[in-house]
Design an enzyme around this catalytic site. Structure first.
Site, PDB file in Angstrom:
ATOM      1  CG  ASN A   9      -1.589   1.204   1.468  1.00  0.00           C
ATOM      2  OD1 ASN A   9      -1.820   1.905   0.487  1.00  0.00           O
ATOM      3  ND2 ASN A   9      -2.236   1.485   2.754  1.00  0.00           N
ATOM      4  CD1 TRP A  10       3.555   0.882  -3.086  1.00  0.00           C
ATOM      5  CD2 TRP A  10       3.397   2.096  -4.671  1.00  0.00           C
ATOM      6  NE1 TRP A  10       3.924   0.306  -3.862  1.00  0.00           N
ATOM      7  CE2 TRP A  10       3.968   1.022  -5.192  1.00  0.00           C
ATOM      8  CE3 TRP A  10       3.251   3.157  -5.963  1.00  0.00           C
ATOM      9  CZ2 TRP A  10       4.612   0.736  -6.403  1.00  0.00           C
ATOM     10  CZ3 TRP A  10       3.743   2.849  -7.103  1.00  0.00           C
ATOM     11  CH2 TRP A  10       4.298   1.733  -7.393  1.00  0.00           C
ATOM     12  CE  LYS A  11      -0.032   3.522   4.739  1.00  0.00           C
ATOM     13  NZ  LYS A  11      -0.229   3.695   6.079  1.00  0.00           N
ATOM     14  CG  HIS A  95      -5.790   1.940   5.134  1.00  0.00           C
ATOM     15  ND1 HIS A  95      -5.440   2.658   5.993  1.00  0.00           N
ATOM     16  CD2 HIS A  95      -4.875   1.090   4.880  1.00  0.00           C
ATOM     17  CE1 HIS A  95      -4.220   2.588   6.336  1.00  0.00           C
ATOM     18  NE2 HIS A  95      -3.486   1.363   5.779  1.00  0.00           N
ATOM     19  CD  GLU A  97      -3.017   5.579   6.570  1.00  0.00           C
ATOM     20  OE1 GLU A  97      -2.968   5.669   5.607  1.00  0.00           O
ATOM     21  OE2 GLU A  97      -2.164   5.174   7.413  1.00  0.00           O
ATOM     22  CD  GLU A 167      -3.854  -2.594   7.448  1.00  0.00           C
ATOM     23  OE1 GLU A 167      -2.381  -2.604   6.695  1.00  0.00           O
ATOM     24  OE2 GLU A 167      -4.265  -1.517   7.027  1.00  0.00           O
ATOM     25  N   GLY A 173       2.319   2.327  10.595  1.00  0.00           N
ATOM     26  CA  GLY A 173       3.226   3.587  10.447  1.00  0.00           C
ATOM     27  C   GLY A 173       3.786   3.955  11.738  1.00  0.00           C
ATOM     28  CB  SER A 211       5.140  -1.412  12.033  1.00  0.00           C
ATOM     29  OG  SER A 211       4.664   0.007  12.281  1.00  0.00           O
ATOM     30  N   GLY A 232       3.019  -1.315   4.455  1.00  0.00           N
ATOM     31  CA  GLY A 232       3.028   0.390   3.829  1.00  0.00           C
ATOM     32  C   GLY A 232       4.430   0.498   3.687  1.00  0.00           C
ATOM     33  N   GLY A 233       5.032   1.230   4.665  1.00  0.00           N
ATOM     34  CA  GLY A 233       6.448   2.031   4.456  1.00  0.00           C
ATOM     35  C   GLY A 233       7.547   0.991   3.856  1.00  0.00           C
TER      36      GLY A 233
HETATM   37  C1  PEP Z   1      -0.730   0.166   5.764  1.00  0.00           C
HETATM   38  O1  PEP Z   1      -0.957   1.482   6.024  1.00  0.00           O
HETATM   39  O2  PEP Z   1      -1.577  -0.631   5.548  1.00  0.00           O
HETATM   40  C2  PEP Z   1       0.315  -0.465   6.610  1.00  0.00           C
HETATM   41  C3  PEP Z   1       0.429  -1.662   7.274  1.00  0.00           C
HETATM   42  O3  PEP Z   1       1.438   0.555   6.757  1.00  0.00           O
HETATM   43  P1  PEP Z   1       2.646   0.368   7.610  1.00  0.00           P
HETATM   44  O4  PEP Z   1       3.417  -0.981   7.140  1.00  0.00           O
HETATM   45  O5  PEP Z   1       3.584   1.588   7.201  1.00  0.00           O
HETATM   46  O6  PEP Z   1       2.643   0.242   9.189  1.00  0.00           O
END
Ligand code: PEP
Length: 251
Positions: A9-11, A95, A97, A167, A173, A211, A232-233
């Site tokens: 997920n590049w956001k 999600h 967010e 999640e 994040g 994370s 994500g990251g």
């Molecule tokens: C996400 O936003 O779906 C996610 C898992 O982010 P991160 O890996 O950066 O915590």
């Protein structure tokens, strides 16, 4: 058998050239070795056209969201019909967010899920509790409510097209990850819940997100009910993402 999945997920990150290069690198890696793991990336809407033009055989495309209607007067929104034109096969829905920052309710997420399924787009449905809810020991209740509103009453043929991403909001994040035991406990709970509403609980993939990175993924992916990761990251650079694909394949 359940599919092994790594989804990125590049956001709201990466320029279009950076995104294209990242997909080219992943595709190049996957072209050299046949893997069981399915690899999905979810770029910004603006990147989908260029990435679809790469005609990837291995990397699948997801959107990060979509509107609950096929078309109409919804300025600034994106329709599932247009996503289809762009080679998109999956849509991340619900999600945290989107829930927190854009006020998406369980009912709205349900409407989006139904629209995607009617357009043959596979929803990746996110669920997860806040830190406060976990501290109050309400995490199972919260996740059950989210999934019940999202899924209850859908036809079995629709349910089998869905993927779930657990999640925990406190892990997204933040650098803080659920322990492998916490992840397994919730994934097993979700699988039991799925078993109460359909016959596909043993085949629906349940991803962990929060994370997840090469240094902690092995312990999480080795859990019985963890089928992969929503990343994500660590999906923003090819080294980490490819390492995660590799770890998922091995476990
Ligand atoms: C996400 O936003 O779906 C996610 C898992 O982010 P991160 O890996 O950066 O915590």
């Amino acid at each position: 058998m359940r599919e092994k999945i790594i989804a990125g997920n590049w956001k709201m990150n990466l320029s279009i050239p950076e995104g294209v290069k990242l997909v080219e690198d992943i595709e190049h890696y996957l072209a050299k070795r046949p893997l069981q793991t399915k690899v999905i990336v979810a770029p910004s809407f603006t990147h989908l056209y260029s990435i679809n033009q790469l005609n990837c055989l291995h990397v699948k495309l997801s959107a990060q969201n979509c509107h609950e209607s096929k078309k109409g007067a919804f300025t600034g929104e994106i329709s599932p019909l247009i996503l289809q034109d762009l080679g998109v096969q999956y849509v991340i829905l619900g999600h945290s967010e989107r829930r927190e920052l854009f006020g998406e309710s369980d009912a709205l997420i349900r409407a989006k899920i139904e629209q995607c399924l009617s357009m043959k787009l596979k929803p990746i449905i996110c669920c997860g509790e806040s830190l406060e809810e976990r501290r109050k020991n309400k995490h199972f209740e919260v996740v059950k409510e989210q999934l019940n509103t999202a899924l209850y009453g859908l036809q079995e043929k629709s349910l089998k097209e869905c993927m779930i991403a657990y999640e925990p909001v406190w892990a997204i994040g933040t650098g803080e990850t659920a322990s492998p035991e916490q992840a397994q406990e919730m994934h097993a709970y979700i699988r039991r819940f799925l078993g109460s509403i359909c016959h596909y609980n043993e085949t629906i993939s349940i991803l962990y997100g929060g994370s997840c990175k090469p240094s902690n993924a092995q312990a999480i992916f080795s859990q019985k009910d963890v089928d992969g990761g929503l990343i994500g990251g660590a999906s923003l650079n090819s080294e980490d993402f490819i390492e995660l694909i590799h770890l998922r394949e091995l476990m």
